[in-house]
Design an enzyme around this catalytic site. Structure first.
Site, PDB file in Angstrom:
ATOM      1  N   LYS A  23     -16.666  -8.829  30.579  1.00  0.00           N
ATOM      2  CA  LYS A  23     -17.076  -9.705  31.909  1.00  0.00           C
ATOM      3  C   LYS A  23     -17.420  -8.443  32.793  1.00  0.00           C
ATOM      4  CE  LYS A  23     -14.623 -13.184  32.282  1.00  0.00           C
ATOM      5  NZ  LYS A  23     -13.409 -13.894  32.649  1.00  0.00           N
ATOM      6  N   ARG A  93     -10.647 -12.400  38.170  1.00  0.00           N
ATOM      7  CA  ARG A  93     -10.533 -13.019  36.862  1.00  0.00           C
ATOM      8  C   ARG A  93     -10.065 -11.899  35.845  1.00  0.00           C
ATOM      9  NH1 ARG A  93     -15.453 -16.864  37.113  1.00  0.00           N
ATOM     10  NH2 ARG A  93     -16.151 -16.381  39.504  1.00  0.00           N
ATOM     11  N   GLY A 102      -7.078 -17.760  26.370  1.00  0.00           N
ATOM     12  CA  GLY A 102      -5.553 -17.710  26.272  1.00  0.00           C
ATOM     13  C   GLY A 102      -5.136 -16.819  27.555  1.00  0.00           C
ATOM     14  N   MET A 104      -5.165 -15.277  31.514  1.00  0.00           N
ATOM     15  CA  MET A 104      -5.077 -16.166  32.762  1.00  0.00           C
ATOM     16  C   MET A 104      -6.348 -16.520  33.189  1.00  0.00           C
ATOM     17  SD  MET A 104      -2.934 -14.763  36.013  1.00  0.00           S
ATOM     18  CE  MET A 104      -4.328 -14.755  37.183  1.00  0.00           C
ATOM     19  N   ARG A 337     -22.767 -13.541  29.452  1.00  0.00           N
ATOM     20  CA  ARG A 337     -22.540 -13.048  28.044  1.00  0.00           C
ATOM     21  C   ARG A 337     -23.284 -13.705  27.154  1.00  0.00           C
ATOM     22  NH1 ARG A 337     -16.846 -16.685  28.747  1.00  0.00           N
ATOM     23  NH2 ARG A 337     -17.941 -18.355  29.225  1.00  0.00           N
ATOM     24  N   HIS A 455      -2.999 -18.452  -5.865  1.00  0.00           N
ATOM     25  CA  HIS A 455      -3.735 -19.080  -7.004  1.00  0.00           C
ATOM     26  C   HIS A 455      -4.466 -20.206  -6.288  1.00  0.00           C
ATOM     27  CE1 HIS A 455      -4.136 -21.901 -10.331  1.00  0.00           C
ATOM     28  NE2 HIS A 455      -4.624 -20.938 -10.985  1.00  0.00           N
ATOM     29  N   SER A 763     -14.887  -1.527 -12.371  1.00  0.00           N
ATOM     30  CA  SER A 763     -14.713  -2.696 -11.270  1.00  0.00           C
ATOM     31  C   SER A 763     -13.313  -2.604 -10.654  1.00  0.00           C
ATOM     32  CB  SER A 763     -15.046  -3.823 -11.828  1.00  0.00           C
ATOM     33  OG  SER A 763     -15.093  -4.842 -10.901  1.00  0.00           O
ATOM     34  N   CYS A 830     -14.177  -6.492  -7.186  1.00  0.00           N
ATOM     35  CA  CYS A 830     -13.932  -7.613  -7.595  1.00  0.00           C
ATOM     36  C   CYS A 830     -13.034  -8.329  -7.018  1.00  0.00           C
ATOM     37  CB  CYS A 830     -14.387  -7.962  -9.123  1.00  0.00           C
ATOM     38  SG  CYS A 830     -13.084  -7.171  -9.839  1.00  0.00           S
ATOM     39  N   TYR A 850     -21.873  -2.427  -5.891  1.00  0.00           N
ATOM     40  CA  TYR A 850     -21.798  -3.936  -5.535  1.00  0.00           C
ATOM     41  C   TYR A 850     -20.469  -4.426  -5.224  1.00  0.00           C
ATOM     42  CZ  TYR A 850     -20.063  -4.698 -10.115  1.00  0.00           C
ATOM     43  OH  TYR A 850     -19.064  -4.761 -11.482  1.00  0.00           O
TER      44      TYR A 850
END
Ligand code: PEP
Ligand code: MG
Length: 876
Positions: A23, A93, A102, A104, A337, A455, A763, A830, A850
């Site tokens: 801000k 602010r 969250g 003030m 913003r 899992h 990998s 992976c 990759y």
């Protein structure tokens, strides 16, 4: 040089968010742009950190500095703080570097007391307005700074309104407001235990302190934990001279986005209220009007605002969310913003702004948060409906999607219910490979235990199914087939809804919205692929998943977990027969039954992939995972195999391991039973030959898991190659195949230069590598990780997002060592973090070829890779 703790708005700029907060940095930037911003100053995040860590009270020199900056504003505006003739009032602010709800809320009209209120009445020639501002200030200060419940003030307001026969606040007269002010002061004194502070400086210092403290309030900490925001950034405080939207019919206040945040349409979107202050718009006490109404009501002001909105959007090269106030016909901009938006809007805005020549293609790519793309691929619950539905339980948002269905507690029951046409949600304490059939049958998966790489979470993401994992409020009784949440009990067949994007569980069925893809989505993703250099492959185990992954733009399959192909009725019996075999011959007979199934799966995947590559991992889990869990199943299996129950039980006891994750699994299984990997290799090569005959340029990469030493790899690899060559010579064919190692054990990562000698590719399995490097079980760590995060010992779970500091260091070292042996060795990732945008940027930076991730994360990973390419280019 001493630290500068305060900056006037005309000193800073937009790049100073770390110091001034988002801000504050934007207020400074707008001031520099010459926009009508009410004068003020920002107390930095450094001051907040010093306050919290050291002084725990405002130190004298900071107070002096605040007073000095107040004087600067006074000189600028010709008003005086705490003056009884022409008082200067402030809004105060909080504002952290990263937008963070969250903390003030705002305090407006600061500086009023019984004397200055008279000055305000005089200077504005509006006593009613002055008194109304005063009573609002007492309420706000009491509520925001001292935690006095707003209800108490609201009740007093209602009583006075009743006595005055007024329905609207604006109908209250001066005498009513005076009564109210007295009432408010009494409430304050009763609740706080001392009189309302009359000294404006005291009011300001107390407010600044409570903003600093609010950095550590519970709501803020929870929000930071949820969004991986560090706890040591601190918040800035913005002190800005007040302008008034409640000075009559030529005043007002509003909020507007420069484009529609839901659809992206290029048109102002917002609302305003005449004769009101900011909180009236937000509080919803009065219904604001559509911003376009301002065009009729105040045409010049509307044009001026539109002009400024365009200027801000062009300057920031991003859609803006702007707060404004009109004071006696004069427009002021209070805040700007980057506007929050839906994924759909983000894509449309990025493409439109490029078409409008406002931004480059690279800048367009940076405008979309990769995480949000998932919203576009899954159905979602209707947001309007959700507003009115209470959350029953909350777990981890393990795999996105929205589903309503009947709950079932056992895999078999889920299968039966799904076969009879039910929409099923399977509910388990945790899932294991045994539950796979039930998970396949289900539309959604809910577990009471387990984290983001449990899992349930991994398999659900792989299948693109909605999953909420680790909802610890659930008390599941497997036998009774019930689930208790608080004092409610849910039975098999009861309907619930899961939101895998938020982790929320709801009672009953909820309406869904299906995803729609527009031309702009495709256009945007084409740019993504033009720019990225990092490959993005999919973790996929079936032709169906492969097709889904390709549809989302995967460059191939980076991990096919072959054991997932073993779990269905016919196959599991053959697998168990193989495990219970007494001799090599018996084992080979059982394996021969599995061969055609495996071959068919691979063939199906080759056809889907066409000419794209696939990395197929040979069997990985410990064998006990495939054996029955219940006595009844054990008996059935014994009967089926013509063995005694005792014999089956004995074998199960022999296979039992205290720590199976570090036990007889991965390539260790193949050292004992090479015939298992031989069967799988045969299936791969036979399938490849058939696919090749269809004109497909097959590219199988056979991957050996959990390698820890080059000699171990060589032993297993020799079997793989011998079998592959045998199949090729039997059929007199040639297939280009590669054999590589999966690096997921720290020892292998360290010795990668040696292991590379015997590998065509690597990998890196970062799930196991993180587990073993940290020494945290990936299935159980959820129990204590939250506490680690809460106590600031680690910033976030190392599962699902790479720990750059430790595991990342190992990866960097390992890739360097591997490439010292083979300079262009193909190295992939992976583990689950292959789909996490921040981790992807890291993998790209340290030279991976990759990443591989579940199909539904492919677009996310592609965009993250493109953004990484843009960032790297900008840094070079
Ligand atoms: C890994 O360990 O990172 C991996 C991909 O293998 P799995 O999750 O199957 O153990
Ligand atoms: Mg692994």
């Amino acid at each position: 040089m001493s630290t500068q703790y305060i900056y006037s708005f005309n000193e800073g700029n937009k790049n100073m968010a770390a110091k001034l907060g988002g801000k504050g940095a934007n207020l400074a930037e707008m001031t520099q742009l010459g926009l009508p911003v009410p004068a003020g100053f920002t107390i930095t995040t450094d001051a907040c950190i010093r306050y919290l860590n050291k002084d725990q009270q405002l130190w004298d020199s900071l107070k002096e500095d605040i007073k000095h900056h107040i004087q600067l504003v006074e000189q600028d505006l010709g008003k005086e703080f705490a003056s009884v003739s022409n008082p200067l009032l402030f809004s105060v602010r909080s504002g952290a570097a990263i937008s963070m709800p969250g903390m003030m809320d705002t305090v407006l009209n600061l500086g009023l007391n019984d004397e200055t209120v008279k000055g305000l009445a005089l200077s504005t020639n509006n006593e009613r307005f002055a008194l109304d501002s005063y009573r609002r200030f007492i309420q706000m200060f009491g509520d925001v700074v001292k935690g006095v419940s707003s209800d108490k003030f609201e009740k007093a307001l209602e009583t006075v309104k009743k006595e005055a026969n007024a329905t609207e606040d604006s109908e209250l007269h001066i005498n009513h407001l005076n009564t109210l002010i007295d009432e408010y002061k009494k409430i304050y004194e009763n609740e706080v235990g001392c009189p309302f502070p009359t000294d404006p400086f005291d009011q300001l210092f107390q407010t600044v302190e409570s903003i600093f403290k609010s950095w550590n309030n519970e709501r803020a900490r929870i929000y930071r934990n949820l969004h991986d925001i560090p706890h040591d950034l601190g918040t800035a405080v913005n002190v800005q001279s007040m302008v008034y939207g409640n000075m009559g019919d030529t005043s007002g206040t509003g909020v507007a986005f420069t484009r529609n945040p839901a659809t992206g349409e290029n048109d102002l979107y917002g609302e305003y209220l005449i004769n009101a202050q900011g909180e009236d718009v937000v509080a919803g006490v009065r219904t604001p009007k559509d911003i376009h109404g301002l065009k009729e009501q105040m045409p010049d002001l509307y044009d001026e605002f539109k002009h400024i909105a365009t200027k801000l959007e062009t300057h920031y090269k991003n859609m803006q969310d702007i707060e404004f106030t009109i004071e006696n016909g004069r427009l002021f901009i209070l805040q700007t913003r980057n506007g929050k938006r839906t994924a759909q809007a983000a894509i449309n805005i990025a493409v439109d702004m490029y078409d409008e020549k406002l931004i480059s293609k690279e800048e367009a790519l940076m405008l979309v948060d990769p995480h949000t793309l998932i919203q576009l691929l899954h159905p979602t619950f209707d947001e309007k409906v959700l507003e009115n539905v209470p959350v029953l339980a909350k777990g981890l948002a393990a795999s996105p999607g929205a589903v309503s269905g009947k709950i079932y507690f056992h895999s078999e029951d889920s299968v039966v219910a799904s076969e009879s046409g039910e929409k099923v949600i399977i509910v388990r304490q945790v899932t294991s490979p045994e539950d796979l059939a039930g998970m396949v049958a289900a539309e959604g998966i809910l577990t009471a235990q387990g984290g983001m790489t449990s899992h349930a979470a991994v398999v659900s993401r792989g299948m693109g199914k909605c999953c909420v994992a680790g909802a610890s409020q659930l008390l599941i009784d497997d036998e009774l087939k019930t689930m208790r949440i608080g004092n409610r009990t849910f039975y098999e067949g009861d309907v619930i809804s899961l939101d895998g994007s938020t982790g929320c569980v709801y009672e009953g069925a909820l309406p869904c919205v299906e995803p729609t893809f527009t031309g702009k989505f495709k256009q945007f993703m084409d740019w993504v692929d033009e720019v990225r250099t990092l490959g993005v492959r999919a973790n996929a185990d079936t032709p169906k998943d492969t097709a889904a992954a390709l549809n989302f733009g995967a460059d191939g399959v980076g991990l096919c977990r072959t054991e997932h192909m073993f779990f269905n009725d016919e196959r599991i019996t053959a697998v168990r027969e193989m495990i219970l075999a007494h001799s090599l011959e018996e084992r080979e007979t059982a394996l021969a039954k599995l061969l055609p199934f495996q071959e068919e799966d691979f063939y199906g995947m080759f056809l889907e992939l066409d000419d794209l590559p696939i990395t197929i991992r040979l069997l990985d889990p410990p064998l006990h995972e495939f054996l029955p869990h219940t006595e009844e199943e054990t008996m059935q299996l014994a009967k089926h195999l013509g063995k005694s129950t005792d014999e089956v039980r004995d074998r199960m006891i022999t296979l039992h391991e205290v720590n199976p994750m570090l036990g007889h699994r991965g390539c260790r299984l193949a050292v004992t039973y090479p015939e298992i990997y031989r069967m799988q290799t045969r299936a791969i090569i036979q399938a490849a030959i058939r696919a090749q005959a269809k004109g497909i340029d097959v590219k199988p990469e056979i991957m050996i898991p959990l390698v820890m030493d080059v000699k171990e790899l060589k032993y297993v690899k020799d079997h793989v190659i011998a079998e592959a060559e045998m199949v090729l010579s039997e059929q007199n064919k040639e297939v280009e195949y590669h054999v590589g190692a999966m690096i997921e054990v720290p020892r292998a990562a360290l010795l990668s230069n040696e292991i590379a000698e015997e590998s065509d590719f690597f990998s890196f399995g970062t799930n196991d590598l993180s587990q073993m490097t940290f020494g945290f079980s990936r299935d159980d760590a959820g129990k204590f990780l939250a506490e680690y995060e809460e106590k600031g010992i680690i910033e976030r779970s190392p599962f699902g997002a790479i720990d750059e500091h430790g595991v990342g260091e190992l990866l960097q070292m390992s890739i360097n060592r591997a490439r010292s042996t083979k300079a262009d060795l193909k190295c992939g990732i992976c583990g689950e973090d292959g789909g996490d945008p921040a981790s992807i940027a890291f993998f790209d930076k340290i030279g991976y070829t990759y990443v591989s991730c579940s199909p539904f994360r492919i677009p996310v990973a592609r965009l993250a890779a493109a953004q990484s390419a843009v960032t790297n280019k900008n840094h070079n």
